[in-house]
Design an enzyme around this catalytic site. Structure first.
Site, PDB file in Angstrom:
ATOM      1  N   SER A   1      39.411  42.688  40.020  1.00 21.88           N
ATOM      2  CA  SER A   1      37.996  42.408  40.241  1.00 21.88           C
ATOM      3  C   SER A   1      37.104  43.596  39.883  1.00 21.88           C
ATOM      4  O   SER A   1      37.005  43.973  38.738  1.00 21.88           O
ATOM      5  CB  SER A   1      37.796  41.954  41.685  1.00 21.88           C
ATOM      6  OG  SER A   1      36.476  41.564  41.901  1.00 21.88           O
TER       7      SER A   1
ATOM      8  N   ASP B   1      33.368  37.038  38.667  1.00 18.16           N
ATOM      9  CA  ASP B   1      33.033  36.101  39.745  1.00 18.16           C
ATOM     10  C   ASP B   1      31.750  36.554  40.439  1.00 18.16           C
ATOM     11  O   ASP B   1      31.159  35.820  41.215  1.00 18.16           O
ATOM     12  CB  ASP B   1      34.190  35.894  40.741  1.00 18.16           C
ATOM     13  CG  ASP B   1      34.662  37.178  41.376  1.00 18.16           C
ATOM     14  OD1 ASP B   1      34.255  38.277  40.946  1.00 18.16           O
ATOM     15  OD2 ASP B   1      35.473  37.081  42.326  1.00 18.16           O
TER      16      ASP B   1
ATOM     17  N   ASP C   1      31.081  41.921  37.335  1.00 16.49           N
ATOM     18  CA  ASP C   1      32.225  42.779  37.641  1.00 16.49           C
ATOM     19  C   ASP C   1      33.356  42.413  36.669  1.00 16.49           C
ATOM     20  O   ASP C   1      33.169  41.577  35.776  1.00 16.49           O
ATOM     21  CB  ASP C   1      32.632  42.650  39.119  1.00 16.49           C
ATOM     22  CG  ASP C   1      33.213  41.295  39.462  1.00 16.49           C
ATOM     23  OD1 ASP C   1      32.868  40.315  38.778  1.00 16.49           O
ATOM     24  OD2 ASP C   1      34.024  41.206  40.409  1.00 16.49           O
TER      25      ASP C   1
HETATM   26 MG    MG Z   1      35.374  39.956  41.162  1.00 16.13          MG
END
Ligand code: MG
Length: 438
Positions: free
Chosen positions: A93, A235, A231
């Protein structure tokens, strides 16, 4: 210490998260699920290694694997939901380049909820996974989750105006989707850092304001209507207004929550206890209600499902549009923000100026005895929200004291109408912890 954190397993690749672990984690999900399991990864250097191991693990436990290649986390989740298959995303992430992670996804597209992660961890630790016989080993196919995701988002919004948008994908997985979504929405698109590169040469994957100087400048230089940054796994989406100013993630959460409540004529919005009061103010004014959860996106999604919420999200750029997907979605966030700008005929800075403003202070303090603090908080503040530590409401602000589950610290969040009030509440937080630990 537990293997699964708030968002699956995370660690430095080949040190804390190895190919062997990825292999076993593939076996774990194939033991929990039957049928086919889809796997995608972000652009990180270690992602192909870990994804290959996950795929091998899935097949060795007798499930068929679907290799989706590099894709944003929400694109895999959307695929999982539509095909009714479980999934795995290899991504860290927003974490720095040396990290990677493995996250499990349910057949409804949501991340594994806490109890499912706990069950996964139990199987992982006891090594009680399924082992298929030689002639029952799974097979693998490749498939694409990018096109169905991009077209679903582009079709969910229609724009009258032609917007000029600058997008900074930070060399992450969003490079494959967001520029294309914007093109299909007939925007004039300027991409920066939209070449996938797992070394993340331009900036850290976390889109904090200090990393976005180039985006801010580009928005001004190109006289764009909006700037957006993702990022590493796209998401999350954070925004820059047409003046090149960073928009607080909490304000954007409040704006979109208010919009959804207005559109639905009321409804529930779900957000963690760490979110700004501006969200509750905006939602209430629109005739809706806020339900607070513990910190972490899986629990937000879970409560949204239980409460049939109209909207949800976190104050870090993670917005959840439940009619589309029960998960944070950076690509959809961009499309919906443009949709609101189009519908209202207002500039993004005007829309954000209608959201009440607060000052928030965050910090941490040593806390040796988590249980003692939690027990003390319940006794001292029975009226507070105890979803995660204690969120204590005041007329002109609030205070959250949240002992960490993994480190010997407690986090303090204090928010007030003025900076001075936020500082007072923060000090109050420090003295409460001190008193409870005495
Ligand atoms: Mg993320």
């Amino acid at each position: 210490m537990s293997l699964f954190g708030t968002n699956g397993v995370r660690g430095i690749a080949n040190e804390e998260l190895t190919a062997e672990m990825a292999l076993d984690l593939g076996r774990v999900i194939a033991t929990l699920k039957s049928g086919r399991i889809a796997v995608a990864c972000d652009t990180r250097i270690s992602s192909f290694m870990l994804k290959s191991a996950v795929l091998a693990g899935i097949m060795s436990a007798g499930c068929d694997a679907i290799d989706l290649g590099i894709a944003p986390t929400p694109a895999l989740q959307f695929y999982a939901k539509n095909k009714r298959v479980a999934g795995v995303v290899v991504t860290a992430s927003h974490n720095p380049r040396e990290y990677n992670g493995i996250k499990f996804v349910q057949e409804n597209g949501a991340e594994f909820f806490r109890e499912m992660d706990m069950e996964s961890e139990r199987i992982y630790n006891s090594k009680t996974f399924r082992v298929a016989k030689w002639n029952e080993v799974g097979s693998m196919v490749r498939d694409d989750c990018i096109e169905p995701y991009v077209s679903a988002i582009a079709e969910s919004v229609s724009l009258e105006r032609k917007f000029r948008v600058v997008v900074d994908c930070g060399n992450g997985a969003g490079s494959f989707t967001t520029p294309e979504i914007l093109k299909r929405l007939d925007c004039e698109v300027y991409g920066i850092n939209c070449n996938p590169d797992g070394r993340f040469p331009a900036r850290n994957p976390e889109p904090v304001e200090s990393e976005l100087e180039l985006l801010k400048k580009a928005v001004v230089d190109f006289r764009a209507d909006l700037g957006v940054a993702h990022d590493g796994d796209a998401d999350r989406a954070v925004f820059v207004n047409e003046k090149g100013e960073f928009i607080s993630e909490d304000a954007m959460l409040a704006l979109m929550a208010k919009h959804y409540v207005e559109k639905n004529g009321g409804g529930i919005v779900v957000t963690p206890v760490s979110s700004s009061r501006c969200v509750e103010d905006a939602v209430r004014e629109a005739g809706g209600e806020v339900v607070y959860t513990a910190v972490g996106s899986p629990v937000v999604a879970k409560v949204m499902l239980e409460k049939k919420a109209v909207f949800g999200g976190e104050g870090n750029g993670g917005l959840i549009f439940p009619e589309h997907l029960l998960a944070r979605d950076g690509g959809m966030s961009v499309a919906k923000v443009l949709g609101l700008m189009d519908e209202s005929g207002k500039r993004i800075s005007e829309l954000i100026s209608e959201i009440p403003r607060y000052y928030m202070l965050k910090g941490k303090v040593a806390c040796r005895d988590k249980e003692k603090v939690i027990k003390g908080l319940r006794e001292l503040f029975p009226e507070a929200n105890h979803a995660d530590g204690a969120r204590i409401e005041f007329e002109d602000g609030w205070l959250l004291i949240r002992p960490s589950g993994t480190e010997p610290i407690a986090r303090i969040y204090a928010e007030g109408k003025t900076k001075k009030r936020a500082e007072e509440l923060y000090k109050e937080g420090l003295s409460i912890i001190k008193k409870l630990l005495d």
